[in-house]
Design a protein around this motif. Structure first.
Motif, PDB file in Angstrom:
ATOM      1  N   GLN A 126       1.532   9.142  -5.630  1.00  0.00           N
ATOM      2  CA  GLN A 126       2.933   9.023  -5.235  1.00  0.00           C
ATOM      3  C   GLN A 126       3.867   9.245  -6.422  1.00  0.00           C
ATOM      4  OE1 GLN A 126       3.778   5.839  -2.268  1.00  0.00           O
ATOM      5  NE2 GLN A 126       1.574   5.491  -2.252  1.00  0.00           N
ATOM      6  N   LEU A 127       3.412   8.931  -7.631  1.00  0.00           N
ATOM      7  CA  LEU A 127       4.171   9.276  -8.827  1.00  0.00           C
ATOM      8  C   LEU A 127       4.294  10.787  -8.941  1.00  0.00           C
ATOM      9  CD1 LEU A 127       2.611   6.842 -11.471  1.00  0.00           C
ATOM     10  CD2 LEU A 127       4.885   6.657 -10.464  1.00  0.00           C
ATOM     11  N   THR A 139       0.822  -1.219   0.000  1.00  0.00           N
ATOM     12  CA  THR A 139       0.000   0.000   0.000  1.00  0.00           C
ATOM     13  C   THR A 139       0.852   1.264   0.000  1.00  0.00           C
ATOM     14  OG1 THR A 139      -0.158  -0.079   2.415  1.00  0.00           O
ATOM     15  CG2 THR A 139      -1.945  -1.108   1.162  1.00  0.00           C
ATOM     16  N   ASP A 140       2.095   1.170   0.450  1.00  0.00           N
ATOM     17  CA  ASP A 140       3.014   2.307   0.435  1.00  0.00           C
ATOM     18  C   ASP A 140       4.061   2.061  -0.648  1.00  0.00           C
ATOM     19  OD1 ASP A 140       4.762   4.355   0.814  1.00  0.00           O
ATOM     20  OD2 ASP A 140       5.183   3.939   2.922  1.00  0.00           O
ATOM     21  N   PHE A 141       4.064   2.914  -1.673  1.00  0.00           N
ATOM     22  CA  PHE A 141       4.947   2.706  -2.822  1.00  0.00           C
ATOM     23  C   PHE A 141       6.102   3.708  -2.848  1.00  0.00           C
ATOM     24  CE2 PHE A 141       0.749   1.112  -3.729  1.00  0.00           C
ATOM     25  CZ  PHE A 141       1.002  -0.130  -4.274  1.00  0.00           C
ATOM     26  N   HIS A 142       6.326   4.367  -1.722  1.00  0.00           N
ATOM     27  CA  HIS A 142       7.361   5.405  -1.626  1.00  0.00           C
ATOM     28  C   HIS A 142       8.731   4.871  -2.053  1.00  0.00           C
ATOM     29  CE1 HIS A 142       9.111   9.105   0.187  1.00  0.00           C
ATOM     30  NE2 HIS A 142      10.141   8.315   0.435  1.00  0.00           N
ATOM     31  N   GLU A 143       9.179   3.789  -1.418  1.00  0.00           N
ATOM     32  CA  GLU A 143      10.505   3.258  -1.708  1.00  0.00           C
ATOM     33  C   GLU A 143      10.599   2.677  -3.111  1.00  0.00           C
ATOM     34  OE1 GLU A 143      13.261   3.526   0.043  1.00  0.00           O
ATOM     35  OE2 GLU A 143      12.179   4.692   1.555  1.00  0.00           O
ATOM     36  N   VAL A 144       9.526   2.026  -3.537  1.00  0.00           N
ATOM     37  CA  VAL A 144       9.515   1.419  -4.876  1.00  0.00           C
ATOM     38  C   VAL A 144       9.664   2.490  -5.949  1.00  0.00           C
ATOM     39  CG1 VAL A 144       8.115   0.153  -6.550  1.00  0.00           C
ATOM     40  CG2 VAL A 144       8.141  -0.552  -4.155  1.00  0.00           C
ATOM     41  N   ILE A 145       8.887   3.560  -5.831  1.00  0.00           N
ATOM     42  CA  ILE A 145       8.924   4.611  -6.848  1.00  0.00           C
ATOM     43  C   ILE A 145      10.230   5.389  -6.774  1.00  0.00           C
ATOM     44  CG2 ILE A 145       7.816   6.743  -7.635  1.00  0.00           C
ATOM     45  CD1 ILE A 145       5.153   5.539  -6.713  1.00  0.00           C
ATOM     46  N   LYS A 146      10.794   5.542  -5.564  1.00  0.00           N
ATOM     47  CA  LYS A 146      12.071   6.236  -5.422  1.00  0.00           C
ATOM     48  C   LYS A 146      13.171   5.476  -6.166  1.00  0.00           C
ATOM     49  CE  LYS A 146      14.032   6.452  -1.355  1.00  0.00           C
ATOM     50  NZ  LYS A 146      14.245   6.856   0.054  1.00  0.00           N
ATOM     51  N   GLN A 147      13.178   4.153  -6.047  1.00  0.00           N
ATOM     52  CA  GLN A 147      14.143   3.338  -6.791  1.00  0.00           C
ATOM     53  C   GLN A 147      13.875   3.424  -8.289  1.00  0.00           C
ATOM     54  OE1 GLN A 147      14.062  -0.679  -5.285  1.00  0.00           O
ATOM     55  NE2 GLN A 147      14.134  -0.002  -3.157  1.00  0.00           N
ATOM     56  N   PHE A 148      12.604   3.344  -8.611  1.00  0.00           N
ATOM     57  CA  PHE A 148      12.180   3.356 -10.005  1.00  0.00           C
ATOM     58  C   PHE A 148      12.565   4.659 -10.688  1.00  0.00           C
ATOM     59  CE2 PHE A 148       8.697   4.476 -12.968  1.00  0.00           C
ATOM     60  CZ  PHE A 148       8.787   3.420 -13.854  1.00  0.00           C
ATOM     61  N   ALA A 149      12.397   5.780  -9.958  1.00  0.00           N
ATOM     62  CA  ALA A 149      12.667   7.093 -10.540  1.00  0.00           C
ATOM     63  C   ALA A 149      14.128   7.494 -10.424  1.00  0.00           C
ATOM     64  CB  ALA A 149      11.796   8.144  -9.856  1.00  0.00           C
ATOM     65  N   GLY A 150      14.905   6.732  -9.645  1.00  0.00           N
ATOM     66  CA  GLY A 150      16.303   7.090  -9.461  1.00  0.00           C
ATOM     67  C   GLY A 150      16.465   8.381  -8.697  1.00  0.00           C
ATOM     68  N   ARG A 151      15.679   8.543  -7.599  1.00  0.00           N
ATOM     69  CA  ARG A 151      15.678   9.793  -6.873  1.00  0.00           C
ATOM     70  C   ARG A 151      16.036   9.593  -5.403  1.00  0.00           C
ATOM     71  NH1 ARG A 151      10.950  13.842  -8.123  1.00  0.00           N
ATOM     72  NH2 ARG A 151      12.542  15.144  -7.187  1.00  0.00           N
ATOM     73  N   PRO A 152      17.292   9.471  -5.052  1.00  0.00           N
ATOM     74  CA  PRO A 152      17.668   9.348  -3.642  1.00  0.00           C
ATOM     75  C   PRO A 152      17.459  10.666  -2.912  1.00  0.00           C
ATOM     76  CG  PRO A 152      19.607   9.606  -5.001  1.00  0.00           C
ATOM     77  CD  PRO A 152      18.455   9.463  -5.949  1.00  0.00           C
TER      78      PRO A 152
END
Length: 211
Positions: free
Chosen positions: A131-132, A83-96
């Protein structure tokens, strides 16, 4: 046997086994053709749940995009019950995250794709899309399959979904005469509009009766 199933290869069971249902492969071929031929999109990314069906349609999607001389830049999975996609999208977007800055401060996204496929249900899509936007993944075309087909998808954050495209086997407001007749007959009998499963069953029964 007339099977109402998405499972590929079911008709290989014999000469008397038929299918009357929309498959994942049919949806992917239609979606990719529209995205690449009509929308002129060439670079794609995928966010998908870790389910057998999702992995299967992602495989078809990659094959079909490559066959049409496009490219799949990113493929990222998430847990089926997530339900929380914060970490997934951060990896996906390449945004540390940048140390010493506010929680909302990030590096620039590595957004090198034109469209994003999310082969999941409308409930999950409603959680992912905001989240996107939080990660500045905007200005891309969102793509989906039949699981997106629900009015509740647009109840909140509908602006983020502007221009999104998904496939399905039945549209209750379709203009084909056969569709209009079926919807009118169904509404007269049951006092409501039919869904896709009821349309598939109606077609299957009609095929059997005609034979």
């Amino acid at each position: 046997l007339v099977a109402l199933t998405q499972k590929e290869g079911i008709t290989g069971g014999g000469g008397y086994v038929f299918r009357n249902f929309l498959t994942g492969l049919q949806q992917i071929k239609t979606l990719v053709k529209y995205a690449m031929d009509d929308l002129r999109l060439k670079r794609f990314a995928v966010l998908h749940p870790e389910t057998g069906y999702a992995r299967e349609v992602v495989k078809y999607f990659q094959q079909e995009v490559v066959r049409r001389k496009g490219s799949v830049i990113w493929v990222q999975s998430y847990k089926n019950d997530q339900t929380d996609f914060h970490e997934v999208i951060k990896q996906f977007a390449g945004r540390p995250e940048i140390a010493g800055r506010d929680k909302g401060a990030f590096s620039q996204p590595q957004q090198n794709f034109d469209a994003l496929l999310i082969p999941d249900s409308h409930r999950t899509v409603k959680m992912i899309v905001p989240q996107l936007v939080f990660f500045d993944i905007q200005g891309i075309r969102l793509l989906g399959l039949s699981g997106w087909n629900s009015p509740s998808l647009l109840v909140t954050d509908s602006d983020y979904l502007e221009g999104a495209v998904f496939t399905d086997g039945f549209f209750v407001e379709g203009i084909y005469p056969e569709t209009v007749d079926f919807v009118n007959l169904f509404h007269a009998a049951y006092g409501r509009e039919p869904d896709v499963m009821e349309a598939e069953v109606f077609d299957a029964a009609g095929i059997a009766l005609k034979i």
